[in-house]
Design a protein around this motif. Structure first.
Motif, PDB file in Angstrom:
ATOM      1  N   ASN A 419     -28.615  25.452 -22.418  1.00 48.18           N
ATOM      2  CA  ASN A 419     -28.293  24.274 -21.593  1.00 48.18           C
ATOM      3  C   ASN A 419     -29.462  23.289 -21.511  1.00 48.18           C
ATOM      4  OD1 ASN A 419     -30.062  25.558 -19.903  1.00 48.18           O
ATOM      5  ND2 ASN A 419     -28.636  25.793 -18.180  1.00 48.18           N
ATOM      6  N   ASN A 420     -30.489  23.493 -22.365  1.00 45.96           N
ATOM      7  CA  ASN A 420     -31.622  22.565 -22.469  1.00 45.96           C
ATOM      8  C   ASN A 420     -32.320  22.315 -21.135  1.00 45.96           C
ATOM      9  OD1 ASN A 420     -31.547  21.981 -25.305  1.00 45.96           O
ATOM     10  ND2 ASN A 420     -29.645  20.842 -24.918  1.00 45.96           N
ATOM     11  N   LEU A 453     -22.813  23.068 -18.100  1.00 49.00           N
ATOM     12  CA  LEU A 453     -22.081  22.679 -19.306  1.00 49.00           C
ATOM     13  C   LEU A 453     -20.590  22.966 -19.151  1.00 49.00           C
ATOM     14  CD1 LEU A 453     -24.466  24.145 -22.055  1.00 49.00           C
ATOM     15  CD2 LEU A 453     -24.274  21.757 -21.340  1.00 49.00           C
ATOM     16  N   GLU A 457     -18.633  22.561 -24.476  1.00 48.64           N
ATOM     17  CA  GLU A 457     -20.045  22.238 -24.731  1.00 48.64           C
ATOM     18  C   GLU A 457     -20.889  23.509 -24.807  1.00 48.64           C
ATOM     19  OE1 GLU A 457     -20.367  17.911 -22.433  1.00 48.64           O
ATOM     20  OE2 GLU A 457     -20.776  19.776 -21.340  1.00 48.64           O
ATOM     21  N   GLU A 458     -20.545  24.497 -23.989  1.00 46.54           N
ATOM     22  CA  GLU A 458     -21.319  25.736 -23.963  1.00 46.54           C
ATOM     23  C   GLU A 458     -21.159  26.505 -25.273  1.00 46.54           C
ATOM     24  OE1 GLU A 458     -22.014  27.861 -20.159  1.00 46.54           O
ATOM     25  OE2 GLU A 458     -20.887  29.476 -21.141  1.00 46.54           O
ATOM     26  N   SER A 461     -23.259  24.621 -27.927  1.00 46.15           N
ATOM     27  CA  SER A 461     -24.681  24.798 -27.678  1.00 46.15           C
ATOM     28  C   SER A 461     -25.114  26.227 -27.962  1.00 46.15           C
ATOM     29  CB  SER A 461     -24.994  24.428 -26.215  1.00 46.15           C
ATOM     30  OG  SER A 461     -26.374  24.472 -25.977  1.00 46.15           O
ATOM     31  N   LYS A 464     -25.480  26.740 -31.777  1.00 47.84           N
ATOM     32  CA  LYS A 464     -26.706  26.126 -32.287  1.00 47.84           C
ATOM     33  C   LYS A 464     -27.934  26.944 -31.895  1.00 47.84           C
ATOM     34  CE  LYS A 464     -29.263  21.748 -32.393  1.00 47.84           C
ATOM     35  NZ  LYS A 464     -30.573  22.403 -32.265  1.00 47.84           N
TER      36      LYS A 464
END
Length: 568
Positions: A419-420, A453, A457-458, A461, A464
């Motif tokens: 989640n950056n 997120l 999106e989760e 992410s 990645k």
């Protein structure tokens, strides 16, 4: 029925207060308890007018410090409690008006045209009722006054040695002869008196063998006689007996001494004052008020003279400075500690507060100083790519080395590449049981938006993150980072190690889960599966490492841990 108006309301309030004054004076005629309460109130408010002291005595006998609602807020950082009952006192209504200018001798001043000059001055135009509140009806920042410090400092008999000697010397140099002698050398003292005032010769004699607090009390009592009764016997009533006149004089002197001694914290339990009306029932209200006024004014004048004594005033000023320094130290301690616990990026706030709020100047790089303190800051700009950062701040008290303090904090980081975000762990090394957690963006900045997120999106992410981590860190470190990142996002971990050495873990959160499975074949090749499932779908990532690759990543991790240990 009188029509309501603002002026009628004000008049009604003033009339109510006037009646309270009359009631309080009446009670002096019959109650020594009320009179003693009044004297106690004067000792707390020696600068207040007689009328306002009477009003405070009547409405809140236990009051110690009073101020208006706004003054408590603005000047003392205290808030009046909800539902607190106010004390009504009288205040002048002051207006600026043009008046004729006069010189210091009271003569009119004229301009070049021969006309009287005009100047704007404050003029009392009347009186109004105002509301004040006692400190007991407020909450907030502690309030310490000079009187509090005097009471705290003068507790034992010998504590009064210096103040007694300095006041005695002042009187000898400026007003009246004060001598000490023993009971064998003086007939009056030999009869048991602690001291006396000789009105015709105008001198005071004290028993030298008494303790310093006793001598101080007696000196104040006899000094009151010298001020009140040397020239003012004509003010006393002529239609009462000499014994009553003597009693009234004693009440005035003893009342004055009681107020002064109470102000300076002396034990007053041995005072037996009586009450004015008990000795002079024939006195009218105005005469009683005049005698009470004499007591109040003489006590106030005596307190002011003592407080203005050079050595004593210096002593109190030093005490106030120490108190002020302690208060400033507490504020600095709290400000530095609170900001450090919230992350090392707050060091700039500490530096700003030192300059803007506490009058510090930066005398050299990272060293700040004001009249009473020095602050030294040892810290580099924090970096979330570091394993750990440290900060040391020294708070040095110039007036009291025992109050010096050193703040030692460390800050570590844990990046969440799903989640950056970055988790800051701040630890006070003097209290290692407590760690403070703060979530920032991936660069360590304050978050400006929600980091939660969406499910789709989760998944993106997560994919990645797993691919990048497997490429750069290998299977085992990816497992570790998946667990730490998942738990910081609210997932709950469950781990299972099978008999063949494989590792399985599952992390769940609401209707979502993350799993990982690691196994080894007979050639020690590693196989891993990472999976995430939520309402948006499912994603499976498989990965394989040879024994050589697996060992290489583990060796890399081991070397990094050694480097981090050396940095510690």
């Amino acid at each position: 029925m009188m029509a309501y108006s603002k002026s009628n309301y004000k008049e009604k309030k003033i009339n109510e207060i006037t009646q309270q004054l009359t009631d309080t004076l009446d009670s002096f005629m019959t109650s020594d308890e009320t009179y003693l309460t009044f004297l106690n109130t004067i000792s707390k408010f020696p600068s207040y007018s007689l009328n306002n002291i009477l009003l405070i005595t009547n409405q809140k006998p236990g009051a110690t410090n009073v101020a208006g609602y706004k003054k408590w807020q603005n000047d003392f950082n205290r808030q009046v409690k909800k539902g607190a009952k106010s004390i009504k006192i009288i205040a002048p209504v002051i207006r600026k008006e043009w008046v004729e200018a006069k010189d210091s001798k009271g003569k009119l001043i004229y301009n070049n045209n021969g006309q009287v000059k005009k100047t704007k001055q404050n003029v009392v135009k009347g009186y109004r009722a105002v509301s004040v509140f006692d400190i007991s009806d407020t909450t907030g920042k502690p309030l310490t006054t000079a009187k509090d410090l005097i009471n705290e400092s003068l507790k034992e008999s010998n504590d009064f040695k210096d103040i007694y000697n300095e006041f005695k010397d002042y009187l000898n140099d400026n007003e009246i002869s004060v001598t000490e002698t023993d009971i064998l050398s003086d007939e009056i003292l030999g009869m048991g008196a602690k001291g006396y005032y000789h009105s015709k010769e105008h001198f005071i004699v004290l028993d030298t063998d008494r303790s310093y607090d006793e001598k101080f009390k007696t000196l104040i009592h006899e000094y009151a006689h010298s001020k009140l009764h040397r020239y003012n016997d004509n003010d006393l009533p002529t239609d009462v007996s000499p014994s009553v006149l003597k009693a009234i004089k004693e009440i005035e002197a003893e009342s004055t001494a009681y107020i002064v001694c109470k102000y300076y914290g002396l034990d007053t339990s041995d005072y037996s004052i009586g009450y004015m009306g008990g000795y002079a029932t024939s006195l009218d209200e105005e005469t009683i008020k005049e005698h009470i006024k004499n007591v109040k004014e003489n006590a106030t004048e005596t307190i002011n003279k003592i407080n203005d004594l050079p050595n004593f005033s210096k002593f109190i000023e030093q005490k106030m400075n120490v108190e002020h320094t302690q208060e400033m130290y507490n504020n600095l301690d709290k400000m530095i500690d609170t900001n450090l616990k919230n992350g090392f990026d707050k060091i700039t706030i500490i530096e700003g507060n030192l300059i803007e709020k506490h009058n510090f100047k930066e005398i050299s790089e990272n060293i700040y100083e004001n009249d009473n303190f020095v602050v030294k800051i040892s810290s580099k700009d924090f970096n979330v790519n570091n394993y750990k950062d440290t900060c040391t701040i020294e708070l040095i008290n110039k007036l009291d080395e025992s109050l010096n303090k050193e703040f030692n904090f460390e800050q570590t980081y844990e990046k969440n590449l799903i989640n950056n975000t970055c988790k800051l762990y701040v630890k006070d090394l003097s209290n290692t049981d407590k760690t403070y957690h703060h979530t920032r963006d991936i660069e360590g900045n304050i978050l400006t938006k929600n980091v939660q997120l969406k499910d789709d999106e989760e998944i993106v992410s997560f994919e990645k993150f797993i691919n990048d981590s497997l490429k750069n860190n290998g299977i085992m470190e990816t497992c570790v980072k998946t667990v730490s990142n998942g738990t910081s996002m609210g997932y709950v971990l469950d781990v299972d190690i099978d008999d063949l050495g494989g590792t399985n873990f599952k992390m769940t959160k609401s209707n979502s889960y993350i799993t990982a499975k690691v196994e080894f074949d007979n050639n020690n090749n590693a196989f891993a599966e990472f999976k995430i499932k939520n309402s948006s779908g499912i994603k499976l990532i498989a990965h394989q490492e040879s024994e050589k690759e697996f060992d290489m990543f583990n060796q890399k991790k081991s070397e990094q841990q050694k480097t981090d240990t050396l940095e510690q």
